[in-house]
Scaffold this motif. Sequence first.
Motif, PDB file in Angstrom:
ATOM      1  N   PHE A 408      45.448  40.428  30.556  1.00  0.00           N
ATOM      2  CA  PHE A 408      44.291  41.198  30.118  1.00  0.00           C
ATOM      3  C   PHE A 408      43.733  41.961  31.316  1.00  0.00           C
ATOM      4  N   ARG A 409      43.662  43.273  31.172  1.00  0.00           N
ATOM      5  CA  ARG A 409      43.054  44.142  32.185  1.00  0.00           C
ATOM      6  C   ARG A 409      41.617  44.397  31.745  1.00  0.00           C
ATOM      7  N   ILE A 410      40.667  43.720  32.376  1.00  0.00           N
ATOM      8  CA  ILE A 410      39.279  43.713  31.926  1.00  0.00           C
ATOM      9  C   ILE A 410      38.464  44.691  32.773  1.00  0.00           C
ATOM     10  N   LEU A 411      37.866  45.657  32.116  1.00  0.00           N
ATOM     11  CA  LEU A 411      37.005  46.658  32.758  1.00  0.00           C
ATOM     12  C   LEU A 411      35.561  46.419  32.353  1.00  0.00           C
ATOM     13  N   ASN A 412      34.666  46.338  33.333  1.00  0.00           N
ATOM     14  CA  ASN A 412      33.241  46.362  33.050  1.00  0.00           C
ATOM     15  C   ASN A 412      32.819  47.827  32.976  1.00  0.00           C
ATOM     16  N   ALA A 413      32.685  48.348  31.759  1.00  0.00           N
ATOM     17  CA  ALA A 413      32.299  49.752  31.545  1.00  0.00           C
ATOM     18  C   ALA A 413      30.849  49.874  31.110  1.00  0.00           C
ATOM     19  N   ALA A 414      30.033  48.853  31.420  1.00  0.00           N
ATOM     20  CA  ALA A 414      28.617  48.919  31.099  1.00  0.00           C
ATOM     21  C   ALA A 414      27.907  49.899  32.033  1.00  0.00           C
ATOM     22  N   VAL A 415      26.664  50.164  31.728  1.00  0.00           N
ATOM     23  CA  VAL A 415      25.832  51.023  32.570  1.00  0.00           C
ATOM     24  C   VAL A 415      25.207  50.211  33.700  1.00  0.00           C
ATOM     25  N   SER A 416      24.644  49.045  33.365  1.00  0.00           N
ATOM     26  CA  SER A 416      23.918  48.245  34.358  1.00  0.00           C
ATOM     27  C   SER A 416      24.174  46.757  34.262  1.00  0.00           C
ATOM     28  N   GLN A 431      43.559  34.658  37.661  1.00  0.00           N
ATOM     29  CA  GLN A 431      43.223  36.016  38.080  1.00  0.00           C
ATOM     30  C   GLN A 431      44.322  36.537  38.988  1.00  0.00           C
ATOM     31  N   ILE A 432      44.892  37.702  38.622  1.00  0.00           N
ATOM     32  CA  ILE A 432      45.994  38.281  39.380  1.00  0.00           C
ATOM     33  C   ILE A 432      45.617  39.578  40.072  1.00  0.00           C
ATOM     34  N   ALA A 433      44.484  40.172  39.717  1.00  0.00           N
ATOM     35  CA  ALA A 433      44.111  41.456  40.327  1.00  0.00           C
ATOM     36  C   ALA A 433      42.604  41.586  40.345  1.00  0.00           C
ATOM     37  N   ASN A 434      42.120  42.344  41.320  1.00  0.00           N
ATOM     38  CA  ASN A 434      40.709  42.662  41.455  1.00  0.00           C
ATOM     39  C   ASN A 434      40.621  44.155  41.732  1.00  0.00           C
ATOM     40  N   ASP A 435      39.949  44.893  40.840  1.00  0.00           N
ATOM     41  CA  ASP A 435      39.957  46.358  40.852  1.00  0.00           C
ATOM     42  C   ASP A 435      41.384  46.861  40.603  1.00  0.00           C
ATOM     43  N   GLY A 436      41.835  47.877  41.307  1.00  0.00           N
ATOM     44  CA  GLY A 436      43.134  48.449  41.005  1.00  0.00           C
ATOM     45  C   GLY A 436      44.306  47.736  41.628  1.00  0.00           C
ATOM     46  N   ASN A 437      44.067  46.621  42.306  1.00  0.00           N
ATOM     47  CA  ASN A 437      45.077  46.047  43.179  1.00  0.00           C
ATOM     48  C   ASN A 437      45.407  44.614  42.809  1.00  0.00           C
ATOM     49  N   LEU A 438      46.700  44.325  42.735  1.00  0.00           N
ATOM     50  CA  LEU A 438      47.117  42.936  42.582  1.00  0.00           C
ATOM     51  C   LEU A 438      46.741  42.152  43.834  1.00  0.00           C
ATOM     52  N   LEU A 439      46.321  40.922  43.645  1.00  0.00           N
ATOM     53  CA  LEU A 439      45.915  40.071  44.754  1.00  0.00           C
ATOM     54  C   LEU A 439      47.129  39.615  45.559  1.00  0.00           C
ATOM     55  N   PRO A 440      46.917  39.194  46.800  1.00  0.00           N
ATOM     56  CA  PRO A 440      48.038  38.595  47.544  1.00  0.00           C
ATOM     57  C   PRO A 440      48.592  37.363  46.846  1.00  0.00           C
ATOM     58  N   ASN A 441      47.693  36.554  46.250  1.00  0.00           N
ATOM     59  CA  ASN A 441      48.106  35.339  45.548  1.00  0.00           C
ATOM     60  C   ASN A 441      47.225  35.171  44.312  1.00  0.00           C
ATOM     61  N   PRO A 442      47.779  34.663  43.223  1.00  0.00           N
ATOM     62  CA  PRO A 442      46.950  34.436  42.034  1.00  0.00           C
ATOM     63  C   PRO A 442      45.928  33.330  42.285  1.00  0.00           C
ATOM     64  N   ILE A 453      29.615  46.319  37.540  1.00  0.00           N
ATOM     65  CA  ILE A 453      29.945  47.527  36.793  1.00  0.00           C
ATOM     66  C   ILE A 453      31.062  48.274  37.524  1.00  0.00           C
ATOM     67  N   ALA A 454      32.104  48.651  36.798  1.00  0.00           N
ATOM     68  CA  ALA A 454      33.287  49.387  37.270  1.00  0.00           C
ATOM     69  C   ALA A 454      34.352  48.498  37.878  1.00  0.00           C
ATOM     70  N   GLU A 455      34.064  47.221  38.128  1.00  0.00           N
ATOM     71  CA  GLU A 455      35.111  46.334  38.617  1.00  0.00           C
ATOM     72  C   GLU A 455      36.110  46.053  37.493  1.00  0.00           C
ATOM     73  N   ARG A 456      37.382  45.879  37.889  1.00  0.00           N
ATOM     74  CA  ARG A 456      38.413  45.452  36.955  1.00  0.00           C
ATOM     75  C   ARG A 456      38.955  44.111  37.419  1.00  0.00           C
ATOM     76  N   TYR A 457      39.037  43.168  36.501  1.00  0.00           N
ATOM     77  CA  TYR A 457      39.647  41.871  36.761  1.00  0.00           C
ATOM     78  C   TYR A 457      40.861  41.748  35.839  1.00  0.00           C
ATOM     79  N   ASP A 458      42.050  41.650  36.420  1.00  0.00           N
ATOM     80  CA  ASP A 458      43.239  41.367  35.628  1.00  0.00           C
ATOM     81  C   ASP A 458      43.455  39.857  35.614  1.00  0.00           C
ATOM     82  N   ILE A 459      43.601  39.304  34.416  1.00  0.00           N
ATOM     83  CA  ILE A 459      43.800  37.864  34.293  1.00  0.00           C
ATOM     84  C   ILE A 459      44.983  37.594  33.369  1.00  0.00           C
ATOM     85  N   VAL A 460      45.551  36.400  33.501  1.00  0.00           N
ATOM     86  CA  VAL A 460      46.591  35.918  32.594  1.00  0.00           C
ATOM     87  C   VAL A 460      46.057  34.673  31.895  1.00  0.00           C
TER      88      VAL A 460
END
Length: 715
Positions: A408-416, A431-442, A453-460
């Motif tokens: 799941f690529r989760i985007l916080n698209a809220a205003v505030s 959690q495998i990614a933070n913003d646009g980048n895969l983490l060094p380690n899950p 707001i605007a952060e992306r968390y990729d999770i499995v």
Amino acid sequence: MTRRDFLKWGLITAGGVLVPIQGLSPFAGSALASSSNIPTGLPPSPLFGVRPFTQPMPRFDVLPRKPYTFGAGVMNPLPAFPGAPGPDPTREANTTLQPVAPELGGGLGPIEGRPPGPIWAHQRWDEFEPGVVVEVTQEGAKPNTAYHPGVSSQHNSGIDPAVAFHPRFHPDLPDQGPLALWTFNGSLPPKLLMGRYHESIILRHHNRLPADPAQNGGFGRHTLSTHEHNGHHGAENDGFTGAFFFPGQFYDYHYPICHGGYYSMNLEGSDPRCGSPRDDGGIHTLAGDYRETMSTHWFHDHMFSFTSQNVYKGNAGMFNIYSSLDRGAEDIADGVNLRLPSGRASDSGKTWGNLDYDVNLMLADKAWDADGQLAMDIFDFDGFLGDMMTVNLVYRPYFEVERRKYRFRILNAAVSRFFKIALSDGSPMIQIANDGNLLPNPVVLSELDEQGIAERYDIVIDFSRYHVGDRVWMVNLTEHENGKKPSRDLSISDAVAGNSADPCVGKFLEFRIVRNPPKPDVSQVPSTLIPNPDLSQKPVAAYRTFEFGRGATQTTNDPVSSFFGPWGIKSDDGQTLAADFGRVSAAPKFGTCEIWTLVNGGGGWDHPIHIHFEEGQILARNGSASNVPPWERGRKDVYRLRPGGSVTLKMQFRDFGGMFMEHCHNTVHEDNAMLLRWEIDNSGGAFLRPLPTPVPTPQGVTFVDPTDVLPTAFK
């Protein structure tokens, strides 16, 4: 809304500061949502009898990709946009004249809103010739008769894409009117752009909003500037806040999609980890640093002083980027592909970009009026909060899953609003990614960090631990009392039990486990994902400090480029200044590395700070490396400043140049007026020091000298 309107209504003080008047709204006299503790500034949003988890969650609508041959003469029209073929994209802005609408002053103006001339020409154009064109419009809401989810109905909770998808938050809620909701192509679900490394994309964005700025349903601005967050490309394609374009115009954004360090590392392109997926399943190797590989981006409006309103109104989509490492084909086992959950190339025939088990989630709180039309209080300068939770722009849906792993690529698209996500049964997520980048380690977590707001968390999530017929919910634990910052995080049990006055706390997405997977799950979550670039030996050319707080002053008075507080930014030891996109606050030298410290100037608010163009590595939180949690040890482009806290990061400045932005991504803070301009302007070619500021009009863009250059900008 203009500054003249603010002055006329007494909303600007003699010192030029906006007066915060909670609840002053064109929609209602009520200052608080009386049935909740959340000050939306509006009456509670009616549900018309709708109950949660009674509609399927729609997958994103995948934007059609049109192959493009450079120099073909004309672009072929897409069926979705009937009419004569449009002109080919050009290196410099297309200044062919066309009639301008009377509401915009009449006369003639250019067909393309991009600033003209060599400074705003597409950088590295010959090296990254466009291979794909994607055309989108911005227009008012209408039914979607060409929904393309990119997956079969069984992977889209049974939704039939042949049935028109109406612009509403639930089938039993009213359709949004064309002035209430402004989206890409005028339709729901939200749009997904798909690209792969080194396959350059032209995103042609047509502005088809009303020429009359008053035709906006009470909020939003009809001028646009599309930011590809956090694209590694020239500033002409970044969605600079002052490079906006008007109804009747288009803007060609050029996304080369290259790795950072393309012109300085791995020049022979011999490392298969720095590559792009080929259609035959192989790898096209590229120059650059494979450790700079990105995966999950998004794009949204960045109109000066109106970003919050335009994004809230529907101007937001997501962008999945595929690489030799992150292939989107989990069954390709070549020793390079990480094989993250996605889908099988052997089943689909797609060697990249399979979406069956790779799911984009856009989270946002919304509010609507008594008629069910999207509404916003534009005068709450602390931050706007809605009272209705949406996922992919629908109200509290369900999603059908198989007993296997999903990404799941989760985007916080809220205003505030901040979110803190957990599963209702407290079971683990990876959690495998933070913003646009895969983490060094899950990182295995039962609760994710608060997501700004605007952060992306990729999770499995591995649903194999459940049985067919089970249900589990995604839950928000973070409570707000106002838009300045989160007030507290609840326990999972309290959030599930509804022990909060915040209507957006608790269950917001239901997972229904409906079947076993038809084939064994061959996806993986490797113990090593993508390591960070080693910046330890990079010499530091400059140190800069930016403090974000209230009480901003304005030292310029340009009618186009400057705005008033109360929010602002202090650069180094200067004044706390309100936004002016004509002011140069920082100017790193091309090819250098700098250390920036971001400081929260008070304890009463929280700021997620976004720096455009370059990702950074967090060196310290509150002065200590030990305060950096594992999920922040990858590269980031949004830096959460907790109340009274600080973040120190290291960044490189390479490959492209131009003027970029740094701002709070609580977009209400950004618009009022926590934003600054920084630039890389000595990369050769047409660049000047400092760069001239574009001033857009419907009749054409002119350039003026910067209104101000801070004394520490050119260190």
